[in-house]
Design a protein around this motif. Structure first.
Motif, PDB file in Angstrom:
ATOM      1  N   ALA A  89       0.815  -1.212   0.000  1.00  0.00           N
ATOM      2  CA  ALA A  89       0.000   0.000   0.000  1.00  0.00           C
ATOM      3  C   ALA A  89       0.851   1.267   0.000  1.00  0.00           C
ATOM      4  CB  ALA A  89      -0.939   0.001   1.197  1.00  0.00           C
ATOM      5  N   ALA A  90       2.002   1.235   0.636  1.00  0.00           N
ATOM      6  CA  ALA A  90       2.860   2.418   0.684  1.00  0.00           C
ATOM      7  C   ALA A  90       3.518   2.687  -0.663  1.00  0.00           C
ATOM      8  CB  ALA A  90       3.909   2.276   1.783  1.00  0.00           C
ATOM      9  N   GLY A  91       3.663   1.668  -1.487  1.00  0.00           N
ATOM     10  CA  GLY A  91       4.155   1.861  -2.839  1.00  0.00           C
ATOM     11  C   GLY A  91       5.632   1.602  -3.026  1.00  0.00           C
ATOM     12  N   PRO A  92       6.088   1.772  -4.277  1.00  0.00           N
ATOM     13  CA  PRO A  92       7.483   1.502  -4.619  1.00  0.00           C
ATOM     14  C   PRO A  92       8.452   2.297  -3.746  1.00  0.00           C
ATOM     15  CG  PRO A  92       6.188   1.905  -6.593  1.00  0.00           C
ATOM     16  CD  PRO A  92       5.314   2.242  -5.412  1.00  0.00           C
ATOM     17  N   GLY A  93       9.486   1.626  -3.304  1.00  0.00           N
ATOM     18  CA  GLY A  93      10.493   2.273  -2.476  1.00  0.00           C
ATOM     19  C   GLY A  93      10.150   2.327  -1.001  1.00  0.00           C
ATOM     20  N   ALA A  94       8.999   1.772  -0.619  1.00  0.00           N
ATOM     21  CA  ALA A  94       8.608   1.784   0.800  1.00  0.00           C
ATOM     22  C   ALA A  94       9.491   0.828   1.591  1.00  0.00           C
ATOM     23  CB  ALA A  94       7.144   1.382   0.941  1.00  0.00           C
ATOM     24  N   ARG A  95       9.623   1.129   2.857  1.00  0.00           N
ATOM     25  CA  ARG A  95      10.372   0.244   3.762  1.00  0.00           C
ATOM     26  C   ARG A  95       9.613   0.110   5.063  1.00  0.00           C
ATOM     27  NH1 ARG A  95      12.533   2.727   7.924  1.00  0.00           N
ATOM     28  NH2 ARG A  95      12.856   4.960   7.870  1.00  0.00           N
ATOM     29  N   LEU A  96       9.806  -1.012   5.713  1.00  0.00           N
ATOM     30  CA  LEU A  96       9.171  -1.223   7.014  1.00  0.00           C
ATOM     31  C   LEU A  96       9.917  -0.437   8.075  1.00  0.00           C
ATOM     32  CD1 LEU A  96       8.496  -5.054   6.826  1.00  0.00           C
ATOM     33  CD2 LEU A  96       6.780  -3.230   6.786  1.00  0.00           C
ATOM     34  N   VAL A  97       9.167   0.182   8.960  1.00  0.00           N
ATOM     35  CA  VAL A  97       9.752   0.907  10.080  1.00  0.00           C
ATOM     36  C   VAL A  97      10.286  -0.092  11.104  1.00  0.00           C
ATOM     37  CG1 VAL A  97       9.230   2.503  11.966  1.00  0.00           C
ATOM     38  CG2 VAL A  97       8.300   2.916   9.694  1.00  0.00           C
ATOM     39  N   GLY A  98       9.649  -1.232  11.193  1.00  0.00           N
ATOM     40  CA  GLY A  98      10.055  -2.303  12.098  1.00  0.00           C
ATOM     41  C   GLY A  98       9.181  -3.511  11.843  1.00  0.00           C
ATOM     42  N   ALA A  99       9.429  -4.546  12.604  1.00  0.00           N
ATOM     43  CA  ALA A  99       8.635  -5.765  12.479  1.00  0.00           C
ATOM     44  C   ALA A  99       7.223  -5.523  13.004  1.00  0.00           C
ATOM     45  CB  ALA A  99       9.292  -6.909  13.249  1.00  0.00           C
ATOM     46  N   ARG A 100       6.327  -6.398  12.631  1.00  0.00           N
ATOM     47  CA  ARG A 100       4.933  -6.300  13.079  1.00  0.00           C
ATOM     48  C   ARG A 100       4.846  -6.348  14.604  1.00  0.00           C
ATOM     49  NH1 ARG A 100       2.895 -12.482  12.311  1.00  0.00           N
ATOM     50  NH2 ARG A 100       4.861 -13.338  13.000  1.00  0.00           N
ATOM     51  N   ALA A 101       3.790  -5.756  15.101  1.00  0.00           N
ATOM     52  CA  ALA A 101       3.512  -5.769  16.538  1.00  0.00           C
ATOM     53  C   ALA A 101       2.116  -6.339  16.734  1.00  0.00           C
ATOM     54  CB  ALA A 101       3.588  -4.358  17.112  1.00  0.00           C
ATOM     55  N   ALA A 102       1.931  -7.019  17.841  1.00  0.00           N
ATOM     56  CA  ALA A 102       0.640  -7.656  18.122  1.00  0.00           C
ATOM     57  C   ALA A 102      -0.117  -6.892  19.199  1.00  0.00           C
ATOM     58  CB  ALA A 102       0.851  -9.088  18.591  1.00  0.00           C
ATOM     59  N   SER A 103      -1.433  -6.966  19.101  1.00  0.00           N
ATOM     60  CA  SER A 103      -2.271  -6.440  20.181  1.00  0.00           C
ATOM     61  C   SER A 103      -2.102  -7.364  21.386  1.00  0.00           C
ATOM     62  CB  SER A 103      -3.735  -6.393  19.747  1.00  0.00           C
ATOM     63  OG  SER A 103      -4.213  -7.695  19.440  1.00  0.00           O
ATOM     64  N   PRO A 104      -2.338  -6.863  22.592  1.00  0.00           N
ATOM     65  CA  PRO A 104      -2.200  -7.712  23.783  1.00  0.00           C
ATOM     66  C   PRO A 104      -3.063  -8.983  23.730  1.00  0.00           C
ATOM     67  CG  PRO A 104      -2.309  -5.416  24.440  1.00  0.00           C
ATOM     68  CD  PRO A 104      -2.607  -5.461  22.960  1.00  0.00           C
ATOM     69  N   ASP A 105      -4.216  -8.903  23.073  1.00  0.00           N
ATOM     70  CA  ASP A 105      -5.067 -10.092  22.987  1.00  0.00           C
ATOM     71  C   ASP A 105      -4.690 -11.010  21.823  1.00  0.00           C
ATOM     72  OD1 ASP A 105      -6.061  -8.764  20.748  1.00  0.00           O
ATOM     73  OD2 ASP A 105      -8.040  -8.390  21.621  1.00  0.00           O
ATOM     74  N   ARG A 106      -3.668 -10.622  21.063  1.00  0.00           N
ATOM     75  CA  ARG A 106      -3.139 -11.393  19.927  1.00  0.00           C
ATOM     76  C   ARG A 106      -4.132 -11.566  18.783  1.00  0.00           C
ATOM     77  NH1 ARG A 106       1.976 -11.642  19.827  1.00  0.00           N
ATOM     78  NH2 ARG A 106       1.982 -13.575  18.682  1.00  0.00           N
ATOM     79  N   LEU A 107      -5.157 -10.735  18.718  1.00  0.00           N
ATOM     80  CA  LEU A 107      -6.142 -10.828  17.643  1.00  0.00           C
ATOM     81  C   LEU A 107      -5.794  -9.943  16.446  1.00  0.00           C
ATOM     82  CD1 LEU A 107      -9.506 -10.893  19.643  1.00  0.00           C
ATOM     83  CD2 LEU A 107      -8.253 -12.817  18.624  1.00  0.00           C
ATOM     84  N   ALA A 108      -4.827  -9.049  16.619  1.00  0.00           N
ATOM     85  CA  ALA A 108      -4.461  -8.131  15.543  1.00  0.00           C
ATOM     86  C   ALA A 108      -2.953  -7.926  15.507  1.00  0.00           C
ATOM     87  CB  ALA A 108      -5.152  -6.791  15.728  1.00  0.00           C
ATOM     88  N   MET A 109      -2.445  -7.756  14.281  1.00  0.00           N
ATOM     89  CA  MET A 109      -1.042  -7.447  14.054  1.00  0.00           C
ATOM     90  C   MET A 109      -0.978  -6.192  13.208  1.00  0.00           C
ATOM     91  SD  MET A 109       0.632  -9.816  15.468  1.00  0.00           S
ATOM     92  CE  MET A 109       1.609 -11.248  15.256  1.00  0.00           C
ATOM     93  N   VAL A 110       0.006  -5.342  13.477  1.00  0.00           N
ATOM     94  CA  VAL A 110       0.189  -4.111  12.727  1.00  0.00           C
ATOM     95  C   VAL A 110       1.659  -3.952  12.372  1.00  0.00           C
ATOM     96  CG1 VAL A 110       0.101  -1.587  12.825  1.00  0.00           C
ATOM     97  CG2 VAL A 110      -1.752  -2.919  13.792  1.00  0.00           C
ATOM     98  N   ALA A 111       1.904  -3.521  11.159  1.00  0.00           N
ATOM     99  CA  ALA A 111       3.254  -3.143  10.729  1.00  0.00           C
ATOM    100  C   ALA A 111       3.147  -1.811  10.003  1.00  0.00           C
ATOM    101  CB  ALA A 111       3.839  -4.207   9.803  1.00  0.00           C
ATOM    102  N   ILE A 112       4.149  -0.980  10.180  1.00  0.00           N
ATOM    103  CA  ILE A 112       4.161   0.345   9.558  1.00  0.00           C
ATOM    104  C   ILE A 112       5.221   0.364   8.452  1.00  0.00           C
ATOM    105  CG2 ILE A 112       4.450   2.831   9.926  1.00  0.00           C
ATOM    106  CD1 ILE A 112       2.196   1.681  11.634  1.00  0.00           C
ATOM    107  N   ALA A 113       4.801   0.838   7.288  1.00  0.00           N
ATOM    108  CA  ALA A 113       5.738   1.063   6.191  1.00  0.00           C
ATOM    109  C   ALA A 113       5.700   2.537   5.841  1.00  0.00           C
ATOM    110  CB  ALA A 113       5.366   0.218   4.971  1.00  0.00           C
ATOM    111  N   GLU A 114       6.826   3.052   5.407  1.00  0.00           N
ATOM    112  CA  GLU A 114       6.856   4.448   4.983  1.00  0.00           C
ATOM    113  C   GLU A 114       7.611   4.579   3.675  1.00  0.00           C
ATOM    114  OE1 GLU A 114       8.443   6.882   8.080  1.00  0.00           O
ATOM    115  OE2 GLU A 114      10.470   6.160   7.822  1.00  0.00           O
TER     116      GLU A 114
END
Length: 118
Positions: A89-114
């Motif tokens: 979604a961030a497009g060509p040349g995007a990079r991850l800010v870091g590895a994915r992170a999980a919600s405390p209940d482990r029902l959701a994961m989030v990763a940020i790309a810029e």
């Protein structure tokens, strides 16, 4: 441009998604297209005032990610749905800010790309 890629289980609530995001500032949310209309995701987008970018499942296949989930590999052929969706979604040349992170209940994961210059 900063995009939060989200992977989440059926039944994840707004709180799970918000907790996984951990207050990160983003310009958009992204996930696999078949989850883009999920009510919890739509609620998060509304709260944050950002758009949801649906990513076709076939675009996720083969995306290199920092982490590896057997579940994501079996379903999407990538190591992390959250990381791959953010990168796509961030497009060509995007990079991850870091590895994915999980919600405390482990029902959701989030990763940020810029991507610079967007």
């Amino acid at each position: 441009m900063r995009v939060a890629g989200l992977g989440f289980r059926t039944g994840a609530r707004l709180e799970s998604l918000r907790d996984a995001l951990a207050g990160a500032e983003v310009n958009a949310l992204a996930t696999v297209a078949d989850k883009a209309a999920d009510p919890a995701l739509r609620a998060l987008a509304e709260v944050l005032g950002v758009e949801i970018i649906p990513v076709p499942a076939e675009r996720l296949a083969g995306m290199e990610t920092l982490t590896h989930s057997a579940r994501a590999w079996a379903r999407y052929r990538t190591g992390s749905l959250a990381e791959a969706a953010a990168l796509c979604a961030a497009g060509p040349g995007a990079r991850l800010v870091g590895a994915r992170a999980a919600s405390p209940d482990r029902l959701a994961m989030v990763a940020i790309a810029e991507r610079s210059g967007a």
